[in-house]
Design a protein around this motif. Structure first.
Motif, PDB file in Angstrom:
ATOM      1  N   ASN A   1      31.745  26.596   6.908  1.00 17.78           N
ATOM      2  CA  ASN A   1      31.034  27.062   5.597  1.00 17.78           C
ATOM      3  C   ASN A   1      29.816  27.496   5.872  1.00 17.78           C
ATOM      4  N   VAL A   2      29.381  28.462   5.167  1.00 16.22           N
ATOM      5  CA  VAL A   2      27.869  29.301   5.206  1.00 16.22           C
ATOM      6  C   VAL A   2      27.467  29.185   3.738  1.00 16.22           C
ATOM      7  N   THR A   3      26.450  28.714   3.538  1.00 16.24           N
ATOM      8  CA  THR A   3      25.844  28.368   2.176  1.00 16.24           C
ATOM      9  C   THR A   3      24.725  29.260   1.943  1.00 16.24           C
ATOM     10  N   LEU A   4      24.772  30.428   1.231  1.00 14.57           N
ATOM     11  CA  LEU A   4      23.684  31.281   0.964  1.00 14.57           C
ATOM     12  C   LEU A   4      22.811  30.626  -0.081  1.00 14.57           C
ATOM     13  N   GLU A   5      21.428  31.344  -0.104  1.00 14.05           N
ATOM     14  CA  GLU A   5      20.332  30.805  -0.730  1.00 14.05           C
ATOM     15  C   GLU A   5      20.493  30.617  -2.166  1.00 14.05           C
TER      16      GLU A   5
ATOM     17  N   TYR B   1      26.029  40.336   7.519  1.00 16.64           N
ATOM     18  CA  TYR B   1      24.512  41.084   7.973  1.00 16.64           C
ATOM     19  C   TYR B   1      23.776  41.589   7.015  1.00 16.64           C
ATOM     20  N   ALA B   2      24.593  42.492   6.116  1.00 12.34           N
ATOM     21  CA  ALA B   2      23.804  43.017   4.934  1.00 12.34           C
ATOM     22  C   ALA B   2      23.474  42.256   4.029  1.00 12.34           C
ATOM     23  N   LEU B   3      24.008  41.175   3.666  1.00  5.97           N
ATOM     24  CA  LEU B   3      23.503  40.002   2.765  1.00  5.97           C
ATOM     25  C   LEU B   3      22.541  39.237   3.355  1.00  5.97           C
ATOM     26  N   LEU B   4      22.424  39.093   4.865  1.00  3.61           N
ATOM     27  CA  LEU B   4      21.415  38.404   5.374  1.00  3.61           C
ATOM     28  C   LEU B   4      20.070  39.225   5.382  1.00  3.61           C
ATOM     29  N   LYS B   5      19.949  40.505   5.317  1.00  5.02           N
ATOM     30  CA  LYS B   5      18.759  41.324   5.303  1.00  5.02           C
ATOM     31  C   LYS B   5      18.208  41.203   4.093  1.00  5.02           C
ATOM     32  N   GLU B   6      18.900  40.832   3.091  1.00  5.52           N
ATOM     33  CA  GLU B   6      18.473  40.587   1.601  1.00  5.52           C
ATOM     34  C   GLU B   6      17.824  39.174   1.383  1.00  5.52           C
ATOM     35  N   CYS B   7      18.145  38.270   2.103  1.00  3.92           N
ATOM     36  CA  CYS B   7      17.793  36.600   2.093  1.00  3.92           C
ATOM     37  C   CYS B   7      16.402  36.802   2.229  1.00  3.92           C
ATOM     38  N   HIS B   8      15.879  35.561   1.177  1.00  3.76           N
ATOM     39  CA  HIS B   8      14.431  35.279   1.529  1.00  3.76           C
ATOM     40  C   HIS B   8      14.469  33.813   2.250  1.00  3.76           C
ATOM     41  N   LYS B   9      15.641  33.201   2.293  1.00  6.06           N
ATOM     42  CA  LYS B   9      15.834  31.938   2.925  1.00  6.06           C
ATOM     43  C   LYS B   9      17.107  31.951   3.673  1.00  6.06           C
ATOM     44  N   LEU B  10      17.127  31.642   4.981  1.00  2.81           N
ATOM     45  CA  LEU B  10      18.231  31.765   5.881  1.00  2.81           C
ATOM     46  C   LEU B  10      19.491  30.825   5.273  1.00  2.81           C
ATOM     47  N   PRO B  11      20.587  31.307   5.638  1.00  2.00           N
ATOM     48  CA  PRO B  11      21.853  30.733   5.165  1.00  2.00           C
ATOM     49  C   PRO B  11      21.949  29.323   6.120  1.00  2.00           C
ATOM     50  N   THR B  12      22.529  28.431   5.605  1.00  2.00           N
ATOM     51  CA  THR B  12      22.939  27.171   6.239  1.00  2.00           C
ATOM     52  C   THR B  12      24.435  26.978   6.494  1.00  2.00           C
TER      53      THR B  12
END
Length: 162
Positions: free
Chosen positions: A28-32, A49-60
């Motif tokens: 399970n990957v939890t986004l910010e 990876y497109a979502l990841l580029k927009e994140c301010h906090k890394l997923p867990t």
């Protein structure tokens, strides 16, 4: 028959898993924002990876539910199949412990566990056997890797002398 079970930390894509005959249980990957994704299922790698580029906090990440493992083990046992479970290191994730707990909960003894923390990579070690682009290669570590069943029996096959 032997069924191979792993988690999505293996980075085996669904098409590859089907071709290899491997079952992949998603982490399970939890986004910010609190959204929980099933790794490798809910988003393609490109979308993720497109979502990841927009994140301010890394997923867990978090381990899958024991029920996913339980169903797999019960289906395998009902078919008379053995299971080889290869999971993310117990030192990095709770997935390995969750998979073992599930086997104990359904009281099956047809599962052999490999903890990737105890399988080394590189020269003189056992590696490459799940690779879809190369034939199986067996090389051995100086120290035996830990392989165990739900009943905590350690199994080690020494290197062949041939």
């Amino acid at each position: 028959m032997i069924r191979i079970l792993t988690d999505s930390a293996s980075d085996i894509l669904p098409a590859e898993a089907e071709q290899l005959g491997v079952t992949v249980i998603p982490l399970n990957v939890t986004l910010e924002d609190g959204t929980v994704l099933r790794d490798g299922i809910d988003k393609t790698p490109s979308e993720y990876y497109a979502l990841l580029k927009e994140c301010h906090k890394l997923p867990t990440t978090s381990q899958p539910s024991p029920e996913l493992f339980e169903r797999f083990y019960q289906d395998a046992a009902a078919a008379g199949d053995e299971v080889l479970g290869i999971f993310l290191s117990h030192e990095l994730s709770g997935t390995w412990q969750c998979a073992r707990l599930a086997a104990d909960l359904v009281n099956v003894d047809n599962v052999l566990f490999v903890d990737s923390a105890n399988v080394c990579l590189g020269e003189g070690c056992w590696y490459g056997w799940l690779c879809s682009c190369a034939p199986p290669v067996r090389r051995w570590c100086r120290l035996p890797p830990t392989w165990s069943t739900p009943r905590s029996t350690c199994i080690w096959l020494p290197p062949s002398t041939t």
